[in-house]
Design an enzyme around this catalytic site. Structure first.
Site, PDB file in Angstrom:
ATOM      1  N   ASP A 157       0.830  -1.205   0.000  1.00  0.00           N
ATOM      2  CA  ASP A 157       0.000   0.000   0.000  1.00  0.00           C
ATOM      3  C   ASP A 157       0.859   1.247   0.000  1.00  0.00           C
ATOM      4  O   ASP A 157       1.452   1.607   1.020  1.00  0.00           O
ATOM      5  CB  ASP A 157      -0.901   0.000   1.234  1.00  0.00           C
ATOM      6  CG  ASP A 157      -2.036  -0.990   1.113  1.00  0.00           C
ATOM      7  OD1 ASP A 157      -2.775  -0.918   0.116  1.00  0.00           O
ATOM      8  OD2 ASP A 157      -2.179  -1.846   2.007  1.00  0.00           O
ATOM      9  N   MET A 212       1.084   5.226  -0.235  1.00  0.00           N
ATOM     10  CA  MET A 212       0.232   6.401   0.007  1.00  0.00           C
ATOM     11  C   MET A 212       1.087   7.667  -0.007  1.00  0.00           C
ATOM     12  O   MET A 212       2.178   7.680   0.563  1.00  0.00           O
ATOM     13  CB  MET A 212      -0.436   6.283   1.375  1.00  0.00           C
ATOM     14  CG  MET A 212      -1.214   5.007   1.557  1.00  0.00           C
ATOM     15  SD  MET A 212      -1.928   4.945   3.209  1.00  0.00           S
ATOM     16  CE  MET A 212      -2.669   3.306   3.178  1.00  0.00           C
ATOM     17  N   MET A 267      -2.006   4.444  -3.968  1.00  0.00           N
ATOM     18  CA  MET A 267      -2.985   5.454  -3.530  1.00  0.00           C
ATOM     19  C   MET A 267      -2.296   6.807  -3.613  1.00  0.00           C
ATOM     20  O   MET A 267      -1.949   7.422  -2.603  1.00  0.00           O
ATOM     21  CB  MET A 267      -3.458   5.126  -2.107  1.00  0.00           C
ATOM     22  CG  MET A 267      -4.390   3.924  -2.078  1.00  0.00           C
ATOM     23  SD  MET A 267      -4.584   3.224  -0.433  1.00  0.00           S
ATOM     24  CE  MET A 267      -3.152   2.150  -0.418  1.00  0.00           C
TER      25      MET A 267
HETATM   26  C1  DX5 Z   1      -6.251   0.770   2.894  1.00  0.00           C
HETATM   27  C2  DX5 Z   1      -5.338  -0.222   2.224  1.00  0.00           C
HETATM   28  C3  DX5 Z   1      -5.575  -1.620   2.634  1.00  0.00           C
HETATM   29  C4  DX5 Z   1      -5.358  -1.890   4.087  1.00  0.00           C
HETATM   30  C5  DX5 Z   1      -6.036  -3.158   4.468  1.00  0.00           C
HETATM   31  O1  DX5 Z   1      -6.056   2.020   2.356  1.00  0.00           O
HETATM   32  O2  DX5 Z   1      -5.500  -0.153   0.823  1.00  0.00           O
HETATM   33  O3  DX5 Z   1      -4.800  -2.501   1.841  1.00  0.00           O
HETATM   34  O4  DX5 Z   1      -4.018  -1.954   4.435  1.00  0.00           O
HETATM   35  O5  DX5 Z   1      -5.883  -3.332   5.826  1.00  0.00           O
HETATM   36  P1  DX5 Z   1      -6.937  -4.150   6.674  1.00  0.00           P
HETATM   37  O6  DX5 Z   1      -6.970  -5.530   6.115  1.00  0.00           O
HETATM   38  O7  DX5 Z   1      -6.389  -4.076   8.052  1.00  0.00           O
HETATM   39  O8  DX5 Z   1      -8.274  -3.468   6.513  1.00  0.00           O
HETATM   40 ZN    ZN Z   2      -4.547  -1.715  -0.426  1.00  0.00          ZN
END
Ligand code: DX5
Ligand code: ZN
Length: 234
Positions: free
Chosen positions: A44, A46, A77
């Site tokens: 992920d 960000m 993201m």
């Molecule tokens: C949120 C991320 C997810 C997140 C999922 O923005 O894209 O991938 O890390 O984490 P859990 O499984 O804890 O909801």
């Molecule tokens: Zn994600």
């Protein structure tokens, strides 16, 4: 680069999200996830702009690539994926998933992915309608349906996204496309059956895997225990 064809389509697959891992132990956490049956590792990324949080970027992906042989499922993201696509491919990403709501022209980002020879995935936030994706379905290899607002791990699963997930899956089936449908956010053994019943087969799980009291292997096994309903009629 790992081929996206290595991600199975005939069973549930699991991509643990590194966001929930112990950041002081990324190498061993990755190895442990692989040994526990992970099919990919979900990264992920960000930028503090597209989402109100900053996670990690190219150097972390590049370092991990040397230590971990899992498929790198990279979830960007970020507001400007086109500008960073090459850096993530060079760092070792096997798939680049970006958001239909990003500030770049979606077709331009897809052109860039084509140029780089990397498969592209397209994601959408909970408030974005399914048909926003439809013009691009022929150009991508994966659709990532968010079941939380992107930005943070550990949030509650949004069951109200299930009709949208089914709508996307139906359109993919109608057009007979070979697309993976991945679901991300609050996915756990308790919520996975709904996801699978509505057409998701690749499950992203951060908290439910890396912070599972029963250990990663049991958690992944429970997430995968939904294979039987994979082909249900939607
Ligand atoms: C949120 C991320 C997810 C997140 C999922 O923005 O894209 O991938 O890390 O984490 P859990 O499984 O804890 O909801
Ligand atoms: Zn994600």
């Amino acid at each position: 680069m790992h081929a996206i064809s290595q991600i199975a389509r005939d069973r549930v697959t699991v991509a643990p999200s590194l966001l929930a891992a112990d950041f002081t132990q990324l190498e061993s956490q990755c190895r442990e996830a692989a040994a526990a049956g992970a099919d990919a590792i979900h990264l992920d990324v960000m930028d503090g702009h597209f989402v109100p949080n900053i996670s990690f970027g190219v150097p972390v992906v590049k370092s991990l690539r040397k230590k971990c042989d899992l498929f790198f499922d990279t979830h960007l993201m970020i507001s400007h994926p086109k500008q960073y696509a090459k850096a993530f491919v060079d760092a070792g990403s096997d798939l680049l998933t970006f958001h239909v709501e990003c500030d770049d022209v979606v077709d331009d980002v897809l052109d860039e992915c084509d140029k780089l020879g990397v498969p592209a995935g397209l994601s959408l936030k909970p408030g974005t309608p399914a048909d926003t994706l439809f013009p691009y379905l022929d150009r991508v290899k994966l659709i990532l349906v968010m079941t939380v607002e992107p930005g943070f791990g550990g949030q509650s699963f949004m069951a109200d996204q299930m009709p949208k997930l089914a709508q996307i899956k139906r359109e993919i089936k109608r057009r007979n496309l070979d697309l993976l449908v991945e679901v991300d956010g609050g996915v756990a053994p308790a919520t996975a059956p709904q996801v699978v019943a509505h057409g998701g087969s690749m499950l992203v799980a951060g908290t439910a895997v890396f912070r599972a009291p029963e250990g990663m292997a049991k958690a992944i096994e429970s997430l995968k225990a939904n294979t039987a309903i994979l082909d249900c009629d939607l």
